[in-house]
Each structure stands twice: as structure tokens, then as C-alpha cells.
Scaffold this motif. Structure first.
Motif, short mmCIF file in Angstrom:
data_model
loop_
_atom_site.label_atom_id
_atom_site.label_comp_id
_atom_site.label_asym_id
_atom_site.label_seq_id
_atom_site.Cartn_x
_atom_site.Cartn_y
_atom_site.Cartn_z
N ARG A 149 -6.56 -2.22 -1.88
CA ARG A 149 -6.66 -1.94 -0.28
C ARG A 149 -8.32 -1.23 -1.63
NH1 ARG A 149 -3.91 2.92 -0.77
NH2 ARG A 149 -2.73 2.29 -2.93
N PHE A 150 -8.09 -2.06 -2.99
CA PHE A 150 -9.50 -1.32 -3.35
C PHE A 150 -9.62 0.43 -4.13
CE2 PHE A 150 -13.55 -4.49 -3.30
CZ PHE A 150 -11.89 -5.64 -3.47
N VAL A 151 -8.59 0.30 -3.84
CA VAL A 151 -8.23 2.08 -4.83
C VAL A 151 -7.64 1.87 -6.24
CG1 VAL A 151 -5.92 3.96 -4.90
CG2 VAL A 151 -6.76 2.56 -2.27
N ILE A 152 -8.61 2.92 -6.53
CA ILE A 152 -8.36 2.67 -8.50
C ILE A 152 -7.13 4.27 -8.49
CG2 ILE A 152 -8.54 3.67 -9.98
CD1 ILE A 152 -11.93 2.66 -9.46
N THR A 153 -5.98 3.86 -9.36
CA THR A 153 -4.76 5.09 -9.59
C THR A 153 -4.51 5.75 -10.47
OG1 THR A 153 -3.24 3.26 -10.22
CG2 THR A 153 -3.69 3.94 -7.66
N ASN A 154 -4.75 7.06 -10.66
CA ASN A 154 -4.79 8.15 -11.55
C ASN A 154 -5.99 7.84 -12.24
OD1 ASN A 154 -3.88 9.40 -13.63
ND2 ASN A 154 -2.64 8.07 -15.13
N ALA A 155 -7.29 7.49 -11.42
CA ALA A 155 -8.58 7.63 -12.09
C ALA A 155 -8.79 8.70 -13.17
CB ALA A 155 -9.35 7.77 -10.58
N TYR A 156 -8.61 9.81 -12.96
CA TYR A 156 -9.00 11.42 -13.90
C TYR A 156 -8.20 10.95 -14.46
CZ TYR A 156 -11.29 11.52 -9.45
OH TYR A 156 -11.56 11.63 -8.15
N THR A 157 -9.05 10.53 -16.02
CA THR A 157 -8.55 9.90 -17.75
C THR A 157 -9.21 9.72 -18.63
OG1 THR A 157 -6.97 8.46 -16.97
CG2 THR A 157 -5.97 10.37 -16.26
N GLU A 186 -16.97 12.35 10.77
CA GLU A 186 -16.17 11.37 11.97
C GLU A 186 -15.43 11.40 11.25
OE1 GLU A 186 -17.32 9.96 14.09
OE2 GLU A 186 -19.24 9.31 13.96
N GLU A 187 -13.70 11.44 12.07
CA GLU A 187 -12.87 12.42 11.88
C GLU A 187 -11.68 11.18 10.88
OE1 GLU A 187 -9.29 13.28 10.70
OE2 GLU A 187 -10.76 15.07 11.33
N THR A 188 -12.41 9.64 11.64
CA THR A 188 -11.92 8.74 10.91
C THR A 188 -11.58 8.36 9.20
OG1 THR A 188 -14.05 6.86 11.34
CG2 THR A 188 -12.18 7.31 12.75
N PHE A 189 -12.58 8.75 8.53
CA PHE A 189 -13.39 8.47 7.07
C PHE A 189 -12.23 9.59 6.62
CE2 PHE A 189 -17.65 7.19 9.07
CZ PHE A 189 -17.35 5.13 8.25
N ASN A 190 -11.68 11.10 7.37
CA ASN A 190 -11.11 11.54 7.01
C ASN A 190 -9.53 11.30 6.58
OD1 ASN A 190 -12.99 13.43 6.80
ND2 ASN A 190 -13.14 14.72 8.27
N GLU A 191 -9.06 11.68 7.83
CA GLU A 191 -7.74 10.16 8.06
C GLU A 191 -8.00 8.92 6.87
OE1 GLU A 191 -4.01 9.80 9.16
OE2 GLU A 191 -5.47 11.46 9.38
N PHE A 192 -9.38 7.82 6.92
CA PHE A 192 -8.90 6.34 5.93
C PHE A 192 -7.78 7.52 4.49
CE2 PHE A 192 -10.89 4.77 2.90
CZ PHE A 192 -10.57 3.12 3.21
N CYS A 193 -8.94 8.16 3.61
CA CYS A 193 -8.95 9.20 2.80
C CYS A 193 -7.84 9.64 2.38
CB CYS A 193 -10.14 10.18 2.27
SG CYS A 193 -11.66 9.39 1.99
N ARG A 194 -6.89 10.23 4.31
CA ARG A 194 -5.99 11.06 3.61
C ARG A 194 -4.61 9.79 3.60
NH1 ARG A 194 -4.85 15.96 6.26
NH2 ARG A 194 -6.62 14.29 8.32
N LYS A 195 -4.95 9.15 4.26
CA LYS A 195 -4.20 7.29 3.93
C LYS A 195 -3.53 6.58 3.00
CE LYS A 195 -2.82 3.86 6.64
NZ LYS A 195 -2.83 2.98 7.77
N GLU A 196 -5.03 5.95 2.40
CA GLU A 196 -5.02 5.18 1.03
C GLU A 196 -5.05 5.87 0.05
OE1 GLU A 196 -4.85 2.04 1.45
OE2 GLU A 196 -5.22 2.25 4.03
N LEU A 197 -5.67 7.27 0.10
CA LEU A 197 -5.68 8.01 -1.17
C LEU A 197 -4.07 9.51 -1.76
CD1 LEU A 197 -9.30 8.98 -1.34
CD2 LEU A 197 -7.37 6.44 -2.67
#
Length: 303
Positions: free
Chosen positions: A197-205, A223-234
Motif C-alpha cells: 500500500r506504500f504506507v509508512i506506519t508509526n511515522a512520527y518518531t 475531491e472526497e475520494t482523496f479524503n476517503e482514501f486517507c481515512r481508509k488507508e491511514l
């Protein structure tokens, strides 16, 4: 590259390439002071300790700084700190342009500066690269930025937009960025990376701790699709980021000129682009033709 341009009646922009390599100590300290001044207005509480804020001259040797100044008093009101990351593809060295950190004085927002802070430097570097595509990367948890990158650049992954495809090149670039360049975007060694998914987990350390936001605090995209994408993936509670990889290509540059740059600023952009191009093309010829002096690896013509 050290380019100045008037972007409106009220603002002036300076783009400085790799200042850590050539600026004198006093000039470099003034530049760093300007960045810290904008950051102090943006971060009411907390501080940043990575990248250009670390006080390490070597970090500025691999950075491109774009600063916007208010012309009435010369005060810096916004900046973009991009980083050049060295990677390898097919056995050849390449540079990936990391979009880095953007900060704007809260009192100066909504002044039409986004075309400067999010595209100007990439466009100038594209010209300097003789219109060859440049790989770019971006690390963020802000839906508005995720959407902006997906719309402004070509071949971007990940995202909910049409054409988002994870290629082998994307994977190879992501692996090298996460293995060798985490310090560029303030991600610690304990952070994980989801390669699917190209997601970095626990990134703020790793120095960027004070940039962590909740989903409600993060700026949303139109565009709501980008908001929903971030809500779902992060996972915003844990502190996840998305690592986007794409290209500044001819198509992206054309879109930037046609849709993003204000018509009244095209002339100033043309002058800045010509200056950046001439620095790369003309100056080496001038230096090489001077038989009385040597310019780094360029040997003068003596016959």
C-alpha cells in the motif's frame, strides 16, 4: 541555481539550490533563520529537528529551498524545502526530488501561493534536466496534499485516482528511499513500511513528531475520494503516512503551466526558467573558454 523572481506586487520568491555547498556561513545562517521564522509562526507549540531544521550544513548540501518574501518589509512568509536523494536504477545513479516540507505563515494563507510552493521548483529542475522526466516522492498524511500530488504529477502511486499503478520501478524506489533516506522526512528506524500500500506506519518518531495530526485536523481535498482514501488507508492515531512516488514529466509541466500558474506570472516564470537554463548551458562554456583559469573539473581551451 540561485533565482529570484517577483511573483506579484506584494511578494518575491527566491529559489536556492544546494546552499550548503556554496553559501558563506553568515548567508547560510540567515537562510536558516528565515526558515525558522516561518516555522515559528506555523508551529505555535513544538519544534522540528530533522532536515533543514537540524542545523547540519550537510543537510543543506542536498536541499533546494524556495522562500517567499513580503516585499514591503522583506519578511519571509512561506517556504518549501525540497531534498535531493541519490538512488540507483538499473545500475545507474539517479536523483529523486523529495517534495519535502511546506510551511506558510497563517496570516498569509489563501494568497494564491500554492503554484510557487508546490510546483515552481520542480518545474525549474525539469528545465534544468533538459525536459527529461524527474522522479519525485512525497510523504504526508494530509488528504489535500495527497490529492494535489496525484493531480499535479504523472505516474503517481498510490492514490484513488485513475492510472494509479504500482510498477516495479515504484517498488525499487520506495525500498531505497525507506532504507537510506528516512532522515529526509523525519521518520525513525522503528517505523514500518507496507510495500503493498506504500504506507509508512508509526511515522512520527524521527524528528517530525510535531507534524502529527488527527484526521479531523488534516486539511481536506475538494475531491472526497482523496479524503476517503486517507481515512481508509491511514491510522491517524498510530501516526501513519503515505509515501507517494511519481514523475515531473512533459505532461505534468504542461498541466502546471496551463492550469496552475496565474496568467500574470507567466512572464516572470519564463525569465526565471531562462535564467536556470542559462546557468546550466552557458556558464560552463564561458568558464571553459577562459584559458587563464580552471573551473573545477573543466579544463580551459588552450589550443
Amino acid at each position: 541555481m540561485d533565482v529570484r523572481m517577483r511573483v506579484s506586487d506584494g511578494y518575491e520568491t527566491r529559489v536556492v539550490e544546494r546552499p550548503g555547498r556554496w553559501m558563506k556561513a553568515a548567508e547560510l545562517e540567515q537562510l536558516s533563520s528565515d526558515l525558522r521564522l516561518v516555522a515559528s509562526k506555523t508551529l505555535r507549540d513544538g519544534s522540528l529537528t530533522y532536515g533543514v531544521f537540524s542545523g547540519d550544513r550537510s543537510r543543506l548540501e542536498h536541499s533546494i529551498i524556495t522562500i517567499v518574501y513580503r516585499r514591503s518589509d522583506g519578511r519571509p512568509i512561506a517556504f518549501n524545502a525540497l531534498a535531493l536523494m541519490e538512488i540507483s536504477l538499473a545500475g545507474k545513479p539517479y536523483e529523486v526530488l523529495h517534495l519535502g516540507l511546506v510551511m506558510v505563515d497563517p496570516d498569509e494563507r489563501s494568497r494564491g501561493l500554492s503554484w510557487i510552493l508546490y510546483g515552481l521548483t520542480c518545474f525549474l529542475m525539469f528545465l534544468r534536466n533538459q525536459l527529461r522526466p524527474i522522479w519525485i516522492s512525497n510523504v504526508t498524511q494530509v488528504p489535500a496534499v495527497v490529492g494535489m500530488v496525484a493531480e499535479a504529477f504523472s505516474n503517481v502511486f498510490p492514490g484513488p485516482h485513475a492510472g494509479a499503478r504500482r510498477s516495479l520501478t515504484h517498488v525499487l524506489l520506495a525500498r531505497q528511499i525507506m532504507a537510506r533516506h528516512r532522515h529526509v522526512f523525519g521518520v525513525g528506524p522503528e517505523a514500518g513500511f507496507d510495500e503493498e500500500r506504500f504506507v509508512i506506519t508509526n511515522a512520527y518518531t524521527g524528528g517530525s513528531d510535531d507534524l502529527k495530526k488527527t484526521f479531523d485536523e488534516a486539511a481536506k481535498h475538494r475531491e472526497e475520494t482523496f479524503n476517503e482514501f486517507c481515512r481508509k488507508e491511514l491510522d491517524y492515531g498510530r501516526g501513519d503516512d503515505v509515501l507517494q512516488i511519481g514523475q515531473m514529466s512533459f505532461q505534468a509541466a504542461r498541466t502546471y503551466l496551463a492550469d496552475t500558474v496565474p496568467r500574470g506570472s507567466l512572464a516572470a516564470l519564463a525569465v526565471a526558467g531562462a535564467a536556470a537554463t542559462l546557468q546550466r548551458l552557458i556558464l560552463p562554456v564561458v568558464h571553459w573558454a577562459d584559458s587563464s583559469r580552471q573551473w573545477n573539473v573543466l579544463r580551459p581551451w588552450t589550443r
